[in-house]
Design a protein around this motif. Structure first.
Motif, PDB file in Angstrom:
ATOM      1  N   LYS A 340       0.824  -1.210   0.000  1.00  0.00           N
ATOM      2  CA  LYS A 340       0.000   0.000   0.000  1.00  0.00           C
ATOM      3  C   LYS A 340       0.858   1.260   0.000  1.00  0.00           C
ATOM      4  O   LYS A 340       1.957   1.291   0.531  1.00  0.00           O
ATOM      5  CB  LYS A 340      -0.930   0.010   1.214  1.00  0.00           C
ATOM      6  CG  LYS A 340      -1.970  -1.104   1.178  1.00  0.00           C
ATOM      7  CD  LYS A 340      -2.802  -1.128   2.434  1.00  0.00           C
ATOM      8  CE  LYS A 340      -3.803  -2.295   2.399  1.00  0.00           C
ATOM      9  NZ  LYS A 340      -4.572  -2.393   3.650  1.00  0.00           N
ATOM     10  N   SER A 341       0.298   2.315  -0.594  1.00  0.00           N
ATOM     11  CA  SER A 341       0.942   3.626  -0.590  1.00  0.00           C
ATOM     12  C   SER A 341       0.607   4.355   0.704  1.00  0.00           C
ATOM     13  O   SER A 341      -0.256   3.933   1.488  1.00  0.00           O
ATOM     14  CB  SER A 341       0.453   4.448  -1.779  1.00  0.00           C
ATOM     15  OG  SER A 341      -0.931   4.740  -1.634  1.00  0.00           O
ATOM     16  N   THR A 342       1.258   5.494   0.908  1.00  0.00           N
ATOM     17  CA  THR A 342       0.931   6.338   2.059  1.00  0.00           C
ATOM     18  C   THR A 342      -0.543   6.748   2.018  1.00  0.00           C
ATOM     19  O   THR A 342      -1.241   6.719   3.039  1.00  0.00           O
ATOM     20  CB  THR A 342       1.824   7.588   2.072  1.00  0.00           C
ATOM     21  OG1 THR A 342       3.193   7.195   2.159  1.00  0.00           O
ATOM     22  CG2 THR A 342       1.485   8.487   3.262  1.00  0.00           C
ATOM     23  N   LEU A 345      -2.798   4.014   3.228  1.00  0.00           N
ATOM     24  CA  LEU A 345      -2.757   3.870   4.683  1.00  0.00           C
ATOM     25  C   LEU A 345      -3.589   4.952   5.356  1.00  0.00           C
ATOM     26  O   LEU A 345      -4.288   4.691   6.346  1.00  0.00           O
ATOM     27  CB  LEU A 345      -1.320   3.929   5.178  1.00  0.00           C
ATOM     28  CG  LEU A 345      -0.386   2.774   4.791  1.00  0.00           C
ATOM     29  CD1 LEU A 345       1.010   2.990   5.384  1.00  0.00           C
ATOM     30  CD2 LEU A 345      -0.946   1.425   5.238  1.00  0.00           C
ATOM     31  N   GLY A 411       3.566  -0.187   4.532  1.00  0.00           N
ATOM     32  CA  GLY A 411       3.215   0.002   3.134  1.00  0.00           C
ATOM     33  C   GLY A 411       4.329  -0.471   2.206  1.00  0.00           C
ATOM     34  O   GLY A 411       5.188  -1.268   2.573  1.00  0.00           O
TER      35      GLY A 411
END
Length: 444
Positions: A340-342, A345, A411
């Protein structure tokens, strides 16, 4: 002359070794072409290209060592350099921790050179500066940034017949964007192997959005909060921690990896089981030279697996003293993560704080790696998966060891610039529980 071919470098190094009458001699050639452009207040302030080549010579008589550095490579200069190193060695006291130069080694080349990065021109740098400044001007924002690209080579040889040569390139960009009244600040940074992957148009938008959104920051009571650390924010803390992976301070009781009754914590569970750290000179996104400063070959090495300490760094002196195998100093640090990317999240966070950057980090207690520092350039309160409002910056007191035991989710790792030792890092954004903020800071 800054970037020598392998044959050119070897010719010079062979001459140096042949000239030496010392018990042993080591010589290293380093050359670089570094381009840069700096801008501030929406104007270019400096730009240029700096090239340099230097030869360092180290001579040893027994345990007495002398060294010198020169930047002229004709035969007379080489001989003067060798004699100066030998003269200094004769005058030096014995080094009780001296170890002889490494024997002849075999190195597997790593992909540290990228043609697109080496081919960057002044026009390319100017265009990146223009593309950073123009959209900021259009929205009454103020940009300040720095771009540095470099093309380097390193070659070394010693009197044991060891030799190595390799070229490398690097590309690093940072930009801070502020509102005209100075109340909002946003930041973006990029460290790449391949400069053709850099997209200044999308990156500058990140800094601009954070700058505009961080004005009118609200105060939030210090305490323990769920936080999302962006990779650049986490990297500063993790690089401090990794300095303590040397075996000697752990064995001598000076590290968080020291056991209370003596010895170190090798094989012990120290972190959350989702935490793993490796070094790999051949990593696709963060390759490094296949040897360290002593000429030891680097290998893919796991330092932490599933939260357990699996290896420590033994320099040649300490390995000899402890009866261990010497370990090359790593050139990169790769942390495990998810996908996952920032942003993803953030969307999955009920309440928490997003931290863009950490800075001015200082050690409080080496036994626990307790660090103190400040947030900056975009700190936001998260509610129901959205950035609800900007926050005044915090001072934090936190240990990355404790931090990496309070993981909610990791992530996707991205490449970030490391510390002053040039350690290349792949670090994920991370959502953490109970991150400790101790006070507020009025700095933007």
């Amino acid at each position: 002359m800054s970037i020598m071919t392998e044959a050119e470098a070897k010719t010079i190094l062979d001459k140096v070794i042949a000239l030496s009458a010392a018990d042993e001699c080591t010589a290293q050639l380093v050359g670089s072409i570094e381009g840069n452009i700096r801008f501030a207040l929406n104007n270019v302030s400096t730009s240029g290209v700096v090239s340099d080549t230097a030869l360092s010579i180290q001579a040893a008589f027994g345990k007495r060592v002398g060294s010198t550095t020169i930047n002229a490579f004709d035969d007379a200069s080489l001989e003067r350099g060798v004699r100066r190193a030998e003269d200094l060695a004769r005058l030096a006291p014995e080094n009780p921790e001296f170890v002889p130069a490494v024997e002849k080694q075999t190195y597997r080349a790593s992909n540290t050179f990228d043609a697109a990065t080496a081919a960057i021109t002044p026009e390319n740098r100017a265009e990146i500066a223009r593309a950073s400044i123009a959209p900021c001007k259009a929205q009454q924002l103020i940009a300040a940034g720095f771009l540095n690209d470099n093309h380097t080579f390193v070659a070394f040889a010693n009197s044991n017949g060891n030799f190595g040569y390799q070229r490398a390139t690097g590309f690093n960009y940072t930009c801070t964007v502020r509102t005209e009244d100075g109340r909002g600040s946003g930041w973006v940074g990029r460290s790449l192997q391949d400069a053709s992957q850099f997209n200044v148009d999308s990156d500058i938008q990140v800094a601009m959005r954070k700058a505009a959104a961080s004005a009118d920051a609200q105060a939030l009571e210090p305490g323990k909060y769920t936080v999302i650390l962006e990779p650049a924010a986490a990297a500063g803390l993790i690089s401090f921690m990794f300095n303590f992976f040397n075996a000697r301070p752990a064995d001598e009781g000076r590290s968080f990896l020291s056991k209370a009754g003596g010895g170190n914590k090798l094989a012990e569970q120290v972190y959350d089981p989702r935490v793993s750290f490796t070094s790999d000179p051949w990593h696709d996104e963060a390759p490094t030279l296949p040897w360290d400063g002593d000429g030891l070959p680097r290998e893919r090495t796991a330092w932490v697996e599933d939260g357990r300490i699996t290896n420590l760094i033994y320099n040649r002196y300490w390995a000899q003293k402890q009866g261990k195998t010497a370990t090359a100093q790593p050139g990169n640090l790769i942390m495990s993560g998810g996908t996952k990317s920032t942003s993803e999240l953030v969307r999955e966070t009920q309440r928490g704080i997003l931290v863009t950057r950490t800075w001015y980090i200082r050690m409080v207690d080496p036994q626990t790696v307790l660090l103190t520092g400040l947030t900056r350039d975009g700190t936001f309160y998260i509610e129901n998966g959205e950035l609800k409002y900007p926050l005044k910056n915090f001072r934090f007191n936190e240990s990355p060891v404790i931090m990496l035991n309070n993981i909610d989710e990791l992530g996707r790792p991205v490449r970030v610039a490391g510390d002053e030792s040039n350690l290349r890092m792949m670090i994920p954004p991370m959502r953490l529980r109970d991150f400790t903020f101790t006070s507020l800071s009025d700095a933007v």
